[in-house]
Design a protein around this motif. Sequence first.
Motif, PDB file in Angstrom:
ATOM      1  N   ASN A 169       0.807  -1.217   0.000  1.00 11.21           N
ATOM      2  CA  ASN A 169       0.000   0.000   0.000  1.00 11.21           C
ATOM      3  C   ASN A 169       0.842   1.270   0.000  1.00 11.21           C
ATOM      4  O   ASN A 169       0.336   2.349  -0.303  1.00 11.21           O
ATOM      5  CB  ASN A 169      -0.930  -0.004   1.218  1.00 11.21           C
ATOM      6  CG  ASN A 169      -2.141   0.884   1.025  1.00 11.21           C
ATOM      7  OD1 ASN A 169      -2.610   1.075  -0.092  1.00 11.21           O
ATOM      8  ND2 ASN A 169      -2.648   1.432   2.111  1.00 11.21           N
ATOM      9  N   CYS A 170       2.117   1.151   0.351  1.00  5.02           N
ATOM     10  CA  CYS A 170       2.961   2.350   0.428  1.00  5.02           C
ATOM     11  C   CYS A 170       4.184   2.259  -0.475  1.00  5.02           C
ATOM     12  O   CYS A 170       5.166   2.971  -0.262  1.00  5.02           O
ATOM     13  CB  CYS A 170       3.384   2.613   1.875  1.00  5.02           C
ATOM     14  SG  CYS A 170       4.357   1.278   2.612  1.00  5.02           S
ATOM     15  N   ARG A 174       4.062   1.857  -8.767  1.00  2.00           N
ATOM     16  CA  ARG A 174       3.189   0.745  -9.134  1.00  2.00           C
ATOM     17  C   ARG A 174       3.150   0.681 -10.653  1.00  2.00           C
ATOM     18  O   ARG A 174       3.016   1.713 -11.321  1.00  2.00           O
ATOM     19  CB  ARG A 174       1.773   0.959  -8.582  1.00  2.00           C
ATOM     20  CG  ARG A 174       0.837  -0.216  -8.811  1.00  2.00           C
ATOM     21  CD  ARG A 174      -0.496  -0.019  -8.089  1.00  2.00           C
ATOM     22  NE  ARG A 174      -1.304   1.035  -8.694  1.00  2.00           N
ATOM     23  CZ  ARG A 174      -2.496   1.410  -8.234  1.00  2.00           C
ATOM     24  NH1 ARG A 174      -2.998   0.835  -7.148  1.00  2.00           N
ATOM     25  NH2 ARG A 174      -3.173   2.375  -8.835  1.00  2.00           N
ATOM     26  N   ALA A 179      -1.740  -1.937 -11.896  1.00  2.00           N
ATOM     27  CA  ALA A 179      -2.876  -1.043 -11.662  1.00  2.00           C
ATOM     28  C   ALA A 179      -4.110  -1.503 -12.434  1.00  2.00           C
ATOM     29  O   ALA A 179      -5.240  -1.426 -11.928  1.00  2.00           O
ATOM     30  CB  ALA A 179      -2.505   0.382 -12.063  1.00  2.00           C
ATOM     31  N   TYR A 199      -6.349  -4.160   0.484  1.00  2.00           N
ATOM     32  CA  TYR A 199      -5.459  -3.900  -0.653  1.00  2.00           C
ATOM     33  C   TYR A 199      -4.196  -4.752  -0.540  1.00  2.00           C
ATOM     34  O   TYR A 199      -3.744  -5.362  -1.511  1.00  2.00           O
ATOM     35  CB  TYR A 199      -5.103  -2.414  -0.695  1.00  2.00           C
ATOM     36  CG  TYR A 199      -4.225  -2.020  -1.859  1.00  2.00           C
ATOM     37  CD1 TYR A 199      -4.776  -1.620  -3.064  1.00  2.00           C
ATOM     38  CD2 TYR A 199      -2.833  -2.053  -1.746  1.00  2.00           C
ATOM     39  CE1 TYR A 199      -3.972  -1.256  -4.141  1.00  2.00           C
ATOM     40  CE2 TYR A 199      -2.023  -1.695  -2.809  1.00  2.00           C
ATOM     41  CZ  TYR A 199      -2.594  -1.299  -3.999  1.00  2.00           C
ATOM     42  OH  TYR A 199      -1.792  -0.958  -5.058  1.00  2.00           O
ATOM     43  N   CYS A 203      -2.953  -7.689  -3.227  1.00  2.00           N
ATOM     44  CA  CYS A 203      -1.660  -7.559  -3.912  1.00  2.00           C
ATOM     45  C   CYS A 203      -0.732  -8.721  -3.584  1.00  2.00           C
ATOM     46  O   CYS A 203      -0.019  -9.229  -4.458  1.00  2.00           O
ATOM     47  CB  CYS A 203      -1.001  -6.237  -3.543  1.00  2.00           C
ATOM     48  SG  CYS A 203      -1.820  -4.783  -4.238  1.00  2.00           S
ATOM     49  N   THR A 245       5.206  -2.190  -6.700  1.00  2.00           N
ATOM     50  CA  THR A 245       4.285  -3.305  -6.904  1.00  2.00           C
ATOM     51  C   THR A 245       4.182  -3.518  -8.408  1.00  2.00           C
ATOM     52  O   THR A 245       3.830  -2.587  -9.145  1.00  2.00           O
ATOM     53  CB  THR A 245       2.894  -2.996  -6.322  1.00  2.00           C
ATOM     54  OG1 THR A 245       2.993  -2.903  -4.898  1.00  2.00           O
ATOM     55  CG2 THR A 245       1.909  -4.099  -6.669  1.00  2.00           C
ATOM     56  N   ARG A 295       3.554   6.852  -6.739  1.00  2.00           N
ATOM     57  CA  ARG A 295       2.409   7.028  -5.843  1.00  2.00           C
ATOM     58  C   ARG A 295       2.202   8.513  -5.561  1.00  2.00           C
ATOM     59  O   ARG A 295       3.149   9.216  -5.213  1.00  2.00           O
ATOM     60  CB  ARG A 295       2.642   6.268  -4.531  1.00  2.00           C
ATOM     61  CG  ARG A 295       1.527   6.453  -3.499  1.00  2.00           C
ATOM     62  CD  ARG A 295       1.628   5.418  -2.387  1.00  2.00           C
ATOM     63  NE  ARG A 295       2.940   5.376  -1.774  1.00  2.00           N
ATOM     64  CZ  ARG A 295       3.334   6.162  -0.774  1.00  2.00           C
ATOM     65  NH1 ARG A 295       2.511   7.072  -0.283  1.00  2.00           N
ATOM     66  NH2 ARG A 295       4.545   6.039  -0.267  1.00  2.00           N
ATOM     67  N   TRP A 301      -1.929   3.705  -1.796  1.00  2.00           N
ATOM     68  CA  TRP A 301      -2.454   3.180  -3.052  1.00  2.00           C
ATOM     69  C   TRP A 301      -3.933   2.807  -2.978  1.00  2.00           C
ATOM     70  O   TRP A 301      -4.663   2.951  -3.963  1.00  2.00           O
ATOM     71  CB  TRP A 301      -1.640   1.970  -3.503  1.00  2.00           C
ATOM     72  CG  TRP A 301      -0.331   2.311  -4.145  1.00  2.00           C
ATOM     73  CD1 TRP A 301       0.915   1.957  -3.719  1.00  2.00           C
ATOM     74  CD2 TRP A 301      -0.130   3.072  -5.348  1.00  2.00           C
ATOM     75  NE1 TRP A 301       1.883   2.450  -4.566  1.00  2.00           N
ATOM     76  CE2 TRP A 301       1.269   3.136  -5.576  1.00  2.00           C
ATOM     77  CE3 TRP A 301      -0.981   3.709  -6.245  1.00  2.00           C
ATOM     78  CZ2 TRP A 301       1.829   3.800  -6.664  1.00  2.00           C
ATOM     79  CZ3 TRP A 301      -0.425   4.374  -7.334  1.00  2.00           C
ATOM     80  CH2 TRP A 301       0.955   4.418  -7.536  1.00  2.00           C
ATOM     81  N   HIS A 302      -4.409   2.344  -1.830  1.00  2.00           N
ATOM     82  CA  HIS A 302      -5.825   1.962  -1.772  1.00  2.00           C
ATOM     83  C   HIS A 302      -6.748   3.174  -1.864  1.00  2.00           C
ATOM     84  O   HIS A 302      -7.950   3.030  -2.103  1.00  2.00           O
ATOM     85  CB  HIS A 302      -6.119   1.155  -0.494  1.00  2.00           C
ATOM     86  CG  HIS A 302      -6.344   1.987   0.731  1.00  2.00           C
ATOM     87  ND1 HIS A 302      -5.308   2.492   1.492  1.00  2.00           N
ATOM     88  CD2 HIS A 302      -7.492   2.415   1.322  1.00  2.00           C
ATOM     89  CE1 HIS A 302      -5.806   3.183   2.503  1.00  2.00           C
ATOM     90  NE2 HIS A 302      -7.125   3.153   2.433  1.00  2.00           N
ATOM     91  N   VAL A 304      -6.145   5.533  -4.125  1.00  2.00           N
ATOM     92  CA  VAL A 304      -6.013   6.011  -5.505  1.00  2.00           C
ATOM     93  C   VAL A 304      -7.010   5.272  -6.383  1.00  2.00           C
ATOM     94  O   VAL A 304      -7.087   4.043  -6.347  1.00  2.00           O
ATOM     95  CB  VAL A 304      -4.583   5.791  -6.025  1.00  2.00           C
ATOM     96  CG1 VAL A 304      -4.458   6.243  -7.479  1.00  2.00           C
ATOM     97  CG2 VAL A 304      -3.583   6.529  -5.143  1.00  2.00           C
TER      98      VAL A 304
END
Length: 305
Positions: A169-170, A174, A179, A199, A203, A245, A295, A301-302, A304
């Motif tokens: 998530n951080c 990505r 995505a 999330y 992943c 990611t 990011r 990310w969760h 976005v």
Amino acid sequence: MTKHTIEDQAATKELLRQLDADTTWLRHRGRAAELDRRLLQGATEDELSEVRVSWRGHVTHLRKEHRLVVVETSPSFWKITGSDEDLASILPPAEGPIDELAGDLDYEDQESGHPAHSTLEPGSYQLRIYETARALSVLATSGLLGSELLKASVGMLIRQASESNHWHNCTHYRSRRAAELIRRHKAINPGSLSTAAKYQAFCRANLRHEHVVPNSVIYRLLKTSEDHSVDAIVRTLSIYCIRATIALDEDVKLSRAGLSSSMPNGFFNESARELFKNPLARYIVTELESELDRRPEGKLWHEVS
């Protein structure tokens, strides 16, 4: 000097792999892996409870199944330790140097412009980088940064400098393929990735968490550096402790290029201008750099779309 044996390369490759693997050296994953890492560095009971309320069961497992020494070194502070003989072989004499090291650990770099420990947000990326740099600086100035006995521990310090519990998530980057897979899942299952934990779980099951610069390479940069000040190490960690990611097939592409746990030759070659000391060198030579999105600042990310 020892001579080459047939096991040397395989053993070295395995050690490098372990520095970057999602599993720990004890073959644990998930919350068990996080407990391994925290206990290796030492953690309070509250910090262990954040990972798993029943963390004492994990300590029992480490003692019984892995035959490790896990002790409460001070009230409510637990740590994986070695034997008395192991510790005696690597620690400085009890008088003098120990006091100097303790003083270094209280150091606040006011002249360099780095915020003091007390001004950084608890759990923040900046605080993790700063505290890791302080610890590595102490190891370096005491001659222990290159110790074979501490290699795994140093590798874990470097690894955790940029990670949190929900590491996907951080991530700093990505890939667009990753995505797209996430977007398709959201479209079919609205709200399924609405929290950091959800999330992270998706992943972990479907994508790859990747250290853009392998930890073993960062370790080499730190060992060979002539400047082991906190300021210099903060700069190194800030530049190279970045994660991404990516899709599983993108991870395969890196592996087939021989870059699972190493950087391309140009990374250490000043004449290779585009690749020299470029943290994205692996992604450039595999033509994956253009597929990465950074990011957005201030978001996980969760959050976005």
